[in-house]
Design an enzyme around this catalytic site. Structure first.
Site, short mmCIF file in Angstrom:
data_model
loop_
_atom_site.label_atom_id
_atom_site.label_comp_id
_atom_site.label_asym_id
_atom_site.label_seq_id
_atom_site.Cartn_x
_atom_site.Cartn_y
_atom_site.Cartn_z
N HIS A 43 0.84 -1.20 0.00
CA HIS A 43 0.00 0.00 0.00
C HIS A 43 0.88 1.26 0.00
CE1 HIS A 43 -3.25 2.73 1.51
NE2 HIS A 43 -2.24 3.29 2.13
N GLU A 44 1.91 1.26 0.85
CA GLU A 44 2.80 2.42 0.92
C GLU A 44 3.58 2.61 -0.38
OE1 GLU A 44 2.67 4.58 3.27
OE2 GLU A 44 1.35 3.41 4.56
N HIS A 95 1.59 4.48 -2.81
CA HIS A 95 1.63 5.94 -2.68
C HIS A 95 2.81 6.53 -3.46
CE1 HIS A 95 -1.65 6.67 -0.01
NE2 HIS A 95 -1.17 5.94 0.98
N GLU A 119 -5.82 7.09 -0.93
CA GLU A 119 -5.82 5.85 -0.13
C GLU A 119 -6.44 4.71 -0.93
OE1 GLU A 119 -4.17 5.30 2.57
OE2 GLU A 119 -3.55 7.40 2.52
ZN LIG Z 1 -2.06 5.27 2.77
#
Ligand SMILES: [Zn+2]
Length: 410
Positions: free
Chosen positions: A276-277, A280, A354
């Protein structure tokens, strides 16, 4: 417009801001006992759920007390011409505008810190303690306070002194120099955060070789992401709550895992959180946020430069001698509805990002470990599973757990 009108506008802004905030809190509190959505039934068992209900209610009431206290204090301070009082003290020590500004903000910051410390002490050692989150010792608490104040004095004082100096030397154009200063400073701290600031508060050690490290490397290689700096931080020194974050860029880029995260999640869940990071990064959210905040800072400084030389600002706070530092306070108060608005827009983007990062983790790794890690993290911090949509809209930088789970399983 005269200074009295401006004074009442400032008071109105403070009160309206408070009321809007309390209405949102109250709406949110009304939903605490809503039935839990089907997808989230497995987050808490009955006993934990009741505990989370108590935690939410306790924090809600405590927040109500602290914010009311600070509202009353602010209004009394303004009503009694507190800024003039502090300005006079600062002026009794020096004629130099930089020194005056430093003493002025020093007194304001120290004063508000002393007044808020009993509340943060209560929050940590009574509320967080009662719900089993607190691991902070009193020594750590006091040391954190002192280090925080010292850092504020050095960094905040340094920046303030430079900005006042720019204003002395360049007049209205100070905003360009201040902007450049803030830009360099924020890129620098972003870059060296882990090396310069974290060591003041925590110990960080490289993640030792083993299965977890291998799994992380395998994933990073599979998406062509260079991730050789992985650190574990002793978050358990303060709280049982868990976290993970990226910092720096280029060669300084690193990922930091809380030791609490490593012990609460299994390896697949940790890799999913990192995926997930990485999302980003790959989706350029980090750069977007940095550029957006630089542009916003520039805009704010530009607007400040238009008004700062107007004595009306200082007079509105009942201070007779016009000055940069008092003008800055008045401007900050008047500008707060606009900064609320920009914060609101940034939250909107943040929630979009997100979803994109979750999708990235789903597409390049797996969805289910991310779902289960989000559930575990929510459970371990006794999160609210049924927030009010209006509250989410204004305050949440992340979508709700339910929205994220639904999106990941879509
Ligand atoms: Zn996040």
């Amino acid at each position: 417009m005269n200074s009295t009108t401006l004074f009442y506008i400032i008071i109105a802004i403070i009160i309206i801001d408070f009321l809007v905030d309390k209405i949102l809190d109250a709406l949110n509190a009304k939903r605490y006992n809503d039935p839990i959505p089907e997808e989230l039934k497995d987050v808490y068992d009955q006993e934990e759920y009741q505990k989370s209900q108590r935690y939410k209610t306790t924090n809600y009431k405590f927040g109500l007390i602290t914010t009311t206290f600070s509202l009353v204090l602010t209004l009394v301070f303004l009503g009694l011409n507190g800024f003039e009082f502090v300005d006079n003290i600062a002026r009794s020590y020096s004629d130099n505008p930089i020194i005056i500004a430093l003493i002025f903000f020093g007194i304001i910051m120290l004063g508000s810190d002393i007044l808020s410390t009993p509340f943060s002490y209560y929050q940590t050692f009574v509320i967080e303690e009662r719900f089993g989150f607190n691991k902070t010792t009193r020594t750590t608490f006091i040391l954190d306070k002192l280090k925080g104040l010292l850092m504020m004095a050095v960094v905040g004082g340094g920046l303030l002194a430079l900005i006042v100096w720019f204003y002395q030397v360049t007049g209205t154009y100070f905003w360009l120099y201040a902007w450049a200063l803030v830009a360099v400073f924020s890129i620098f701290t972003n870059m060296f955060y882990a090396r310069l600031i974290v060591p003041l508060f925590n110990k960080q050690t490289p993640l030792e070789a083993g299965q977890l490290r291998d799994q992380i490397s395998d994933y990073a290689n599979s998406v062509g992401f260079n991730l050789d700096k992985i650190f574990v931080i002793d978050g358990s020194k303060r709280s049982t709550k868990a976290n993970a974050y990226f910092s720096g860029f280029g060669r300084e880029k690193r990922v930091t895992l809380y030791d609490t995260l490593v012990s609460d999640l299994d390896n697949e869940e940790i890799v999913a959180v990192l995926a997930h990071e990485v999302g980003h990064y790959k989706k350029k959210h980090i750069i977007f946020n940095l550029i957006a905040s630089l542009l916003l800072t520039g805009l704010t400084l530009f607007i400040l430069s238009i008004f700062i030389s107007n004595p009306l600002l200082t007079n509105a706070l009942s201070v007779n001698i016009p000055s940069f530092h008092v003008g800055l306070i008045a401007f900050g108060l008047l500008y707060s509805p606009i900064s609320e608005l920009t914060g609101f827009v940034m939250n909107h983007f943040s929630r979009k990002f997100e979803y994109q990062a979750d999708d990235y983790a789903k597409n390049t790794y797996k969805a289910e470990p991310l779902v289960s890690s989000l559930k575990k993290l929510s459970k371990n911090s006794l999160s609210n599973l049924t927030p009010h949509p209006a509250y989410v809209w204004v305050h949440y930088s992340h979508p709700t757990l339910l929205e994220r789970v639904r999106n990941l399983r879509k």
